[in-house]
Design an enzyme around this catalytic site. Structure first.
Site, PDB file in Angstrom:
ATOM      1  CG  ASP A  16       2.094 139.632  37.002  1.00 49.55           C
ATOM      2  OD1 ASP A  16       1.401 138.936  36.330  1.00 49.55           O
ATOM      3  OD2 ASP A  16       1.896 140.036  37.902  1.00 49.55           O
ATOM      4  CG  ASP A  18      -4.401 140.076  37.458  1.00 48.95           C
ATOM      5  OD1 ASP A  18      -5.314 140.950  37.640  1.00 48.95           O
ATOM      6  OD2 ASP A  18      -4.658 139.344  36.751  1.00 48.95           O
TER       7      ASP A  18
END
Length: 230
Positions: A16, A18
């Site tokens: 991932d 953010d």
């Protein structure tokens, strides 16, 4: 730290963006603040924004508008949000494009963790609910793009995390089986998507898990820094 997984049993990792690789809260706060100013709406505190991040830009904007319009009754608020959304979307996209990466910082250990995974022979892809173009620009701005064979955003597939479809499609792109592809994220979105896709999952403890402790989420392990994956 708790990482019971054997990395030698894995072929790839999906990471991932953010809240996992880069702390982008400053970018979100800056772009949203300018958007609200454009719409002549009250400001929102960054601590509130942090709880709303993770499910894509559309969800973020609706959550912010719902928050700042809270004094209105529910029916009026819903009508107002729909009336404002197109203008809010255009304003936010323009401001985020201009600010992307300027108020963001790579988390300590993130680059080292990616290097360690690659050194073990794992193929890497970045999968985020952030729009693809913004994700690519941010990874290049922060010197992380070279670690990844593929980058997919929230607009790359028909559905976003926590739906498992993006993980399955990313595994297809990597040519790996979900059971041998680690998901590394910061929130229940990542964990739920991984569980449904059949991927093992490790969460970082420092991200944007909707105001909840990441250790409360069903996962296979937790790390305080991606460097600990080494």
């Amino acid at each position: 730290m708790q990482v019971p997984l054997q990395l030698g049993a894995l072929d790839a990792a999906i990471i991932d963006l953010d809240g996992t690789l880069v702390d982008t809260l400053g970018d979100f706060a800056g772009a949203l603040g300018r958007m609200l100013h454009d719409l002549a709406l009250p400001p929102i505190d960054a601590t509130q924004i942090e709880r709303m991040v993770g499910k894509g830009s559309e969800h973020l904007l609706r959550s912010v508008l719902n928050h700042v319009l809270a004094p209105m009754d529910e029916a009026q608020r819903a009508i107002k949000i729909e009336a404002l959304f197109a203008q809010a979307w255009a304003s936010y996209q323009a401001h985020y494009r201009a600010i992307n990466g300027q108020c963001a910082q790579v988390y300590p250990g993130a680059d080292q963790g990616l290097q360690a995974l690659r050194a073990r022979g794992l193929r890497l892809a970045c999968l985020t609910n952030k729009p693809h173009a913004f994700a690519v620009d941010l990874l290049h701005a922060k010197g992380l793009a070279g670690h990844f064979e593929h980058v997919f955003g929230g607009d790359s597939f028909e559905r976003k995390k926590p739906d498992p479809l993006p993980l399955r499609k990313t595994c297809e792109a990597l040519g790996t089986q979900p059971a041998r592809t680690l998901m590394v994220g910061d929130s229940s979105n990542d964990a739920q998507a991984a569980r449904a896709a059949g991927c093992p999952v490790v969460l970082v403890t420092y991200g944007y898990n909707h105001g909840q402790d990441a250790r409360s989420v069903d996962a296979d392990g937790w790390v305080d820094s991606l460097a600990q994956l080494a």
